[in-house]
Design a protein around this motif. Structure first.
Motif, PDB file in Angstrom:
ATOM      1  N   VAL A  20       0.793  -1.175  -0.051  1.00 15.22           N
ATOM      2  CA  VAL A  20      -0.169   0.012  -0.069  1.00 15.22           C
ATOM      3  C   VAL A  20       0.959   1.258   0.062  1.00 15.22           C
ATOM      4  O   VAL A  20       0.682   2.467  -0.928  1.00 15.22           O
ATOM      5  N   LEU A  21       1.958   1.319   0.907  1.00  9.62           N
ATOM      6  CA  LEU A  21       2.988   2.490   0.716  1.00  9.62           C
ATOM      7  C   LEU A  21       3.713   2.618  -0.436  1.00  9.62           C
ATOM      8  O   LEU A  21       3.752   3.780  -0.824  1.00  9.62           O
ATOM      9  N   ARG A  27       1.855   6.790  -6.921  1.00 12.73           N
ATOM     10  CA  ARG A  27       0.813   7.900  -7.375  1.00 12.73           C
ATOM     11  C   ARG A  27       1.166   9.327  -6.889  1.00 12.73           C
ATOM     12  O   ARG A  27       0.850  10.280  -7.764  1.00 12.73           O
ATOM     13  N   THR A  28       2.171   9.538  -5.760  1.00 13.05           N
ATOM     14  CA  THR A  28       2.307  10.832  -5.426  1.00 13.05           C
ATOM     15  C   THR A  28       3.902  11.273  -6.048  1.00 13.05           C
ATOM     16  O   THR A  28       4.053  12.471  -6.315  1.00 13.05           O
ATOM     17  N   ILE A 305      -6.859  -4.298  -1.690  1.00 16.11           N
ATOM     18  CA  ILE A 305      -7.094  -3.278  -0.886  1.00 16.11           C
ATOM     19  C   ILE A 305      -6.829  -1.905  -1.721  1.00 16.11           C
ATOM     20  O   ILE A 305      -7.763  -0.778  -1.976  1.00 16.11           O
ATOM     21  N   ILE A 306      -5.907  -2.109  -2.482  1.00 16.68           N
ATOM     22  CA  ILE A 306      -5.597  -0.863  -3.404  1.00 16.68           C
ATOM     23  C   ILE A 306      -6.825  -0.668  -4.546  1.00 16.68           C
ATOM     24  O   ILE A 306      -7.218   0.455  -4.870  1.00 16.68           O
ATOM     25  N   SER A 307      -7.327  -1.688  -5.253  1.00 17.92           N
ATOM     26  CA  SER A 307      -8.208  -1.591  -6.119  1.00 17.92           C
ATOM     27  C   SER A 307      -9.621  -1.338  -5.654  1.00 17.92           C
ATOM     28  O   SER A 307     -10.131  -0.244  -6.426  1.00 17.92           O
ATOM     29  N   LEU A 316      -6.545  10.654  -0.733  1.00 23.50           N
ATOM     30  CA  LEU A 316      -5.593  10.540   0.336  1.00 23.50           C
ATOM     31  C   LEU A 316      -4.180  11.363  -0.215  1.00 23.50           C
ATOM     32  O   LEU A 316      -3.578  12.128   0.417  1.00 23.50           O
ATOM     33  N   CYS A 317      -3.721  10.832  -1.397  1.00 26.06           N
ATOM     34  CA  CYS A 317      -2.654  11.325  -1.943  1.00 26.06           C
ATOM     35  C   CYS A 317      -2.544  12.810  -2.361  1.00 26.06           C
ATOM     36  O   CYS A 317      -1.753  13.378  -2.181  1.00 26.06           O
TER      37      CYS A 317
END
Length: 322
Positions: A20-21, A27-28, A305-307, A316-317
């Protein structure tokens, strides 16, 4: 705004929050230590907290979260290795800890070398439990930076202390300045989900601040049933390891409830609390199953979780880079 990251304990299941991290970093375009002001962790989460805040030779984060995924895939077998001699000597984990400490200590040395806690790039809080004087213990960067404390441990020793789960690894003894020696076990016995501890620490460091963002990452909720007819006859030997999962899971859920209430927001307002967790309906919830099959199953749960949280992760990002 003070941004806080908290990572649960869970042994090999730490690959879930690591992925997840890694997705947040993808993404960021930024490293975790660049986006959070404080990173907390317990056990495997403590190792990740130290990993994402460890400085490289250029003063920037040495490890990406993606690199830390490798820790579980390539080093899990070494950490949770039971040589034949230890298997016999320990009575298959019944009369002594299940695993010798050499494996986890070698991996901690490889990843953290001689870097001290005070060198962490951001504020860090890693949990443990001190068994001689009996009480929760928090390894903190701000304490390591304080000359009056006189205690700046190696990151590798903090990683070893926070992950010394009872019945799995023997405790570690460290010299704590003028206090003498102290012996530590896994912080999961009191704070397997250290998010509340992290939130309190952030408020203590910044008492004037009213705006906090807390991101909490779980390692999967166990689903293995414990039927009454089977459990009612268990004694000490059979309860020893299962009770850890019971305690760890209950503590994590309680903290999640507390923070949902404390950091609730009105509809339309930016969220102040995120919890990413999954149910382990595939794979095993054992903390020490480092088999390829189980790691593949855990990675599948992380991708799930991600999908399932794609839009939430995007929100969040956006907050993290704002």
């Amino acid at each position: 705004m003070q941004k806080v990251l908290s990572i649960d304990g869970g042994g090999i299941r730490g690959i879930i929050p690591a992925m997840v991290l890694a997705e947040i970093e993808r993404r960021t375009g930024k490293r975790i230590a660049e986006m959070f002001d404080l990173v907390a962790g317990t056990s495997t989460g403590g190792i990740l907290a130290l990993g994402v805040t460890k400085p490289g030779q250029d003063g920037k984060p040495e490890y990406s979260a993606k690199k830390l995924i490798d820790l579980y895939e390539t080093e899990g077998g070494k950490i949770f290795s039971m040589p034949v001699w230890h298997r016999i000597h320990s009575g298959w984990g019944l009369v002594e800890e299940k695993y010798p400490s050499e494996g986890i200590e070698e991996v901690a040395k490889e990843y953290f070398g001689d870097v001290h806690l005070a060198q962490a790039l951001k504020e860090v809080l890693v949990t443990a439990y001190e068994i001689e004087k009996r009480g929760p213990w928090f390894f903190k960067r701000r304490h390591a930076l304080d000359p009056a404390q006189g205690f700046d441990p190696f990151m590798r020793d903090v990683a070893r202390a926070t992950s010394a789960a009872p019945t799995y690894f023997e405790p570690i003894q460290l010299k704590v300045s003028s206090l003498g020696n102290r012996a530590f076990i896994d912080g999961g016995v009191h704070s397997n989900n250290p998010a509340m501890c992290a939130y309190v620490e952030a408020r203590k460091i910044h008492p004037e601040e009213n705006d906090f963002l807390v991101v909490s990452l779980g390692t999967g909720e166990p689903t293995r049933e414990m039927p009454y007819e089977e459990v009612k006859g268990w004694g000490l030997a059979l309860w020893a390891q299962p009770i850890l999962n019971v305690v760890f899971d209950g503590v994590s859920d309680t903290v999640d409830y507390q923070l949902k209430e404390l950091l609730s927001t009105e509809e339309g307002d930016a969220r102040r609390y995120y919890r990413f967790q999954t149910v382990l309906d595939i794979g095993k919830d054992d903390m020490d199953d480092a088999s390829r099959t189980n790691i593949a199953a855990l990675k599948t749960k992380a991708k799930e979780i991600i999908s399932k949280n794609d839009a939430i992760l995007n929100s969040l990002c956006a907050q993290l880079v704002a």
